[in-house]
Design a protein around this motif. Structure first.
Motif, PDB file in Angstrom:
ATOM      1  N   PHE A  14      40.359  49.353  35.411  1.00 11.86           N
ATOM      2  CA  PHE A  14      39.759  50.669  35.586  1.00 11.86           C
ATOM      3  C   PHE A  14      40.625  51.439  36.571  1.00 11.86           C
ATOM      4  O   PHE A  14      41.626  50.916  37.088  1.00 11.86           O
ATOM      5  CB  PHE A  14      38.307  50.579  36.062  1.00 11.86           C
ATOM      6  N   THR A  15      40.289  52.667  36.847  1.00 14.22           N
ATOM      7  CA  THR A  15      41.166  53.580  37.587  1.00 14.22           C
ATOM      8  C   THR A  15      41.639  53.014  38.924  1.00 14.22           C
ATOM      9  O   THR A  15      42.818  53.099  39.259  1.00 14.22           O
ATOM     10  CB  THR A  15      40.436  54.916  37.841  1.00 14.22           C
ATOM     11  N   ASP A  16      40.729  52.423  39.696  1.00 10.83           N
ATOM     12  CA  ASP A  16      41.094  51.935  41.026  1.00 10.83           C
ATOM     13  C   ASP A  16      41.532  50.478  41.050  1.00 10.83           C
ATOM     14  O   ASP A  16      41.718  49.911  42.132  1.00 10.83           O
ATOM     15  CB  ASP A  16      39.906  52.113  41.984  1.00 10.83           C
ATOM     16  N   GLU A  55      25.540  48.455  41.511  1.00 10.53           N
ATOM     17  CA  GLU A  55      25.404  48.138  40.090  1.00 10.53           C
ATOM     18  C   GLU A  55      26.697  48.386  39.320  1.00 10.53           C
ATOM     19  O   GLU A  55      27.072  47.598  38.455  1.00 10.53           O
ATOM     20  CB  GLU A  55      24.265  48.963  39.484  1.00 10.53           C
ATOM     21  N   ASN A  56      27.414  49.461  39.643  1.00 13.35           N
ATOM     22  CA  ASN A  56      28.608  49.784  38.870  1.00 13.35           C
ATOM     23  C   ASN A  56      29.793  48.878  39.195  1.00 13.35           C
ATOM     24  O   ASN A  56      30.755  48.822  38.434  1.00 13.35           O
ATOM     25  CB  ASN A  56      29.005  51.254  39.082  1.00 13.35           C
ATOM     26  N   LEU A  57      29.727  48.157  40.325  1.00  9.47           N
ATOM     27  CA  LEU A  57      30.801  47.229  40.678  1.00  9.47           C
ATOM     28  C   LEU A  57      30.365  45.772  40.563  1.00  9.47           C
ATOM     29  O   LEU A  57      31.089  44.868  40.985  1.00  9.47           O
ATOM     30  CB  LEU A  57      31.282  47.504  42.113  1.00  9.47           C
ATOM     31  N   PHE A  58      29.205  45.538  39.966  1.00  6.63           N
ATOM     32  CA  PHE A  58      28.643  44.195  39.915  1.00  6.63           C
ATOM     33  C   PHE A  58      29.602  43.207  39.240  1.00  6.63           C
ATOM     34  O   PHE A  58      29.906  42.136  39.784  1.00  6.63           O
ATOM     35  CB  PHE A  58      27.306  44.214  39.167  1.00  6.63           C
ATOM     36  N   GLU A  59      30.081  43.539  38.049  1.00  3.62           N
ATOM     37  CA  GLU A  59      30.936  42.612  37.309  1.00  3.62           C
ATOM     38  C   GLU A  59      32.253  42.358  38.029  1.00  3.62           C
ATOM     39  O   GLU A  59      32.754  41.228  38.058  1.00  3.62           O
ATOM     40  CB  GLU A  59      31.188  43.137  35.895  1.00  3.62           C
ATOM     41  N   SER A  60      32.821  43.402  38.625  1.00  2.00           N
ATOM     42  CA  SER A  60      34.071  43.237  39.356  1.00  2.00           C
ATOM     43  C   SER A  60      33.873  42.328  40.564  1.00  2.00           C
ATOM     44  O   SER A  60      34.703  41.458  40.849  1.00  2.00           O
ATOM     45  CB  SER A  60      34.605  44.599  39.802  1.00  2.00           C
ATOM     46  N   GLU A  61      32.772  42.522  41.307  1.00  2.00           N
ATOM     47  CA  GLU A  61      32.485  41.694  42.475  1.00  2.00           C
ATOM     48  C   GLU A  61      32.240  40.241  42.096  1.00  2.00           C
ATOM     49  O   GLU A  61      32.744  39.325  42.751  1.00  2.00           O
ATOM     50  CB  GLU A  61      31.256  42.241  43.212  1.00  2.00           C
ATOM     51  N   MET A  62      31.460  40.039  41.045  1.00  2.00           N
ATOM     52  CA  MET A  62      31.048  38.682  40.696  1.00  2.00           C
ATOM     53  C   MET A  62      32.086  37.934  39.862  1.00  2.00           C
ATOM     54  O   MET A  62      32.288  36.728  40.037  1.00  2.00           O
ATOM     55  CB  MET A  62      29.713  38.721  39.943  1.00  2.00           C
ATOM     56  N   PHE A  63      32.742  38.633  38.947  1.00  2.00           N
ATOM     57  CA  PHE A  63      33.639  37.959  38.001  1.00  2.00           C
ATOM     58  C   PHE A  63      35.108  38.313  38.190  1.00  2.00           C
ATOM     59  O   PHE A  63      35.972  37.670  37.605  1.00  2.00           O
ATOM     60  CB  PHE A  63      33.231  38.289  36.558  1.00  2.00           C
ATOM     61  N   GLY A  64      35.394  39.329  39.000  1.00  2.00           N
ATOM     62  CA  GLY A  64      36.767  39.740  39.223  1.00  2.00           C
ATOM     63  C   GLY A  64      37.241  40.733  38.176  1.00  2.00           C
ATOM     64  O   GLY A  64      36.552  41.021  37.202  1.00  2.00           O
ATOM     65  N   HIS A  65      38.442  41.262  38.370  1.00  2.55           N
ATOM     66  CA  HIS A  65      39.026  42.159  37.367  1.00  2.55           C
ATOM     67  C   HIS A  65      40.540  41.975  37.333  1.00  2.55           C
ATOM     68  O   HIS A  65      41.140  41.424  38.264  1.00  2.55           O
ATOM     69  CB  HIS A  65      38.663  43.627  37.647  1.00  2.55           C
TER      70      HIS A  65
END
Length: 460
Positions: A229-231, A214-224
């Motif tokens: 964020f820190t990492d 859940e906490n990485l959902f947006e990064s996985e689906m939409f990228g960053h």
């Protein structure tokens, strides 16, 4: 169509002339009169290429403002094509601009055809680079996304009906929801649908929604973006962007975290998204395919799945029948998996005895096609002779009739490896809770993501 080209020049006449020249060639453009205005536009819009002057009102000869702008843009975006253009050109300035990240350099007054040739070349190179980048990421995902089934066997009438339906809807861009038990090969049918569609030459990107935390959902689906964020050490392409112009397959869609379903719905409705840490909106053109082993109507009633999201994904719903309802496919599938195992281990051929064939057809296959694939590989390894008999199949001695509501079985287990025992236990627990991964995970004292990782690890 390409995103617009950004023109940066303090001279309105130059901006207008470049805009008209590009428009005649079919390129849209946006304009900025200063580096500050350009950076603001880049935060709000996605552009395909940038043409920038190097000298602005505060400094008409040194090119420092333009060089600083190139350096700033390149720090934010490693791949955006930049063409520097100036009336105060010199070899030294051109070299400096290229060192800072410009892709090409043009002097004023420019030659229209030469400038257009540079624009076309840089756009083609950028498109090729992006495709290469997407392919590299996709190749990393490809090994795990299609599961153990790699052949499409269709002798039974139920599967022939499925293929006919998929062939009919493939020509359109409607969203397709594939339903069916675990192990029926839904991902294989998603591939079949994609390969028959007008998007077959583009990518099919698969995502196991139950394995996305859940906490990485947006990064996985939409990228960053870098520094979001820190990492976030570098830019990341999300699954939607990877699937642009192709198909996106969301497997186990029922396990999408409820808190993220509204964000998913918005992208599916508007075909737009923002990367984590970025304010500009990107457009995406995908064909959506989803799959689940759960009853989504029940999930909506229980409040774990949004009704509006269900309406969005199930324009056409296709049920993949379990293997026990595909009697005519059991032996051809078994032979297919046996041949694959022989090729994999470069071993001598194996044949199924008539008794083994009868046992395969009589078995109830709770793990469906995936279970058959595992069983044939194991039998191939364990058989001491060229003939695979019933004893080498290692099937349970009792074969209760399958029931979606039945409790976890108590029949005597055959000798299995630890991984096989874990796989069977996980599949039984899913069956016991009628495909509810959350309940199954909770009953084992596991988080949903850990449960899915174990299920995928042991099941592939």
């Amino acid at each position: 169509m390409n995103d617009p080209i950004l023109i940066i020049d303090d001279d309105e006449g130059v901006r207008r002339a470049l805009s008209l020249l590009l428009l005649e060639e079919g390129y849209a453009s946006v304009q900025a009169s200063s580096p500050g205005q350009a950076m603001q536009l880049l935060k709000q819009h996605t552009v395909s290429l940038l043409i920038t002057d190097l000298n602005f009102t505060e400094d008409t000869t040194s090119a420092q403002e333009g060089l600083a702008l190139i350096e700033q843009i390149r720090a934010d975006d490693e791949h955006l094509p930049i063409i520097a253009i100036t009336g105060w050109g010199s070899i030294e300035i051109a070299v400096k601009a290229m060192q800072l990240g410009a892709n090409d350099f043009v002097q004023k007054p420019w030659e229209n055809e030469r400038l257009l040739t540079i624009v076309r070349t840089q756009l083609q190179l950028a498109k090729a680079h992006k495709r290469t980048q997407k392919l590299a990421v996709h190749n990393q995902l490809l090994q795990n996304e299609l599961g153990v089934v790699s052949g499409l066997i269709a002798h039974s009438e139920p599967i022939k009906h499925v293929l006919a339906t998929l062939s009919q809807v493939a020509k359109s861009d409607v969203s397709v929801l594939l339903t069916g038990e675990n192990g029926t090969g839904k991902s294989l049918f998603a591939r079949y649908l994609h390969d028959l569609s007008p998007r077959k030459d583009e990518q099919l990107i698969s995502v196991n929604m139950g394995a996305v935390s859940e906490n990485l959902f947006e990064s996985e689906m939409f990228g960053h973006v870098k520094g979001a964020f820190t990492d976030a050490k570098s830019h990341r392409i999300g699954r939607f962007e990877l699937a642009d112009e192709g198909s996106l397959f969301l497997d186990e869609i029922a396990n999408t975290p409820y808190s993220q379903q509204a964000k998913l719905l918005r992208v599916l409705e508007e075909r737009q998204f923002e990367k984590v840490g970025a304010s500009k909106t990107q457009s995406v053109n995908i064909r959506l395919i989803t799959a689940t082993n759960a009853n989504l109507d029940d999930a909506v009633h229980q409040g774990s799945f949004r009704k509006d999201l269900l309406y969005r994904i199930n324009t056409v719903q296709v049920h993949i029948p379990p293997l026990r309802e595909r009697q005519a496919d059991i032996l051809p599938l078994a032979q297919h998996f046996l041949r694959r195992s022989i090729d994999k281990y470069a071993a001598q051929g194996r044949v199924l005895t008539p008794q083994a064939q009868s046992a395969l057809q009589a078995y109830h296959w709770p793990g469906n096609v995936r279970e058959l694939a595992h069983l044939m590989e194991r039998a191939h390894i364990l058989a001491p002779t060229e003939q695979i008999d019933v004893t080498h199949l290692n099937l349970p001695s009792e074969q209760p009739r399958h029931s979606a509501s039945s409790s976890e079985g108590t029949e005597q287990e055959p000798l299995m490896t630890l991984a096989e025992l874990e796989q069977k236990a996980l599949e039984r627990r899913m069956s016991h809770f009628q495909g509810d991964a959350v309940a199954a995970a909770h009953s084992l004292g596991l988080s949903r993501s850990t449960f899915y990782r174990r299920l995928n690890k042991t099941g592939k």
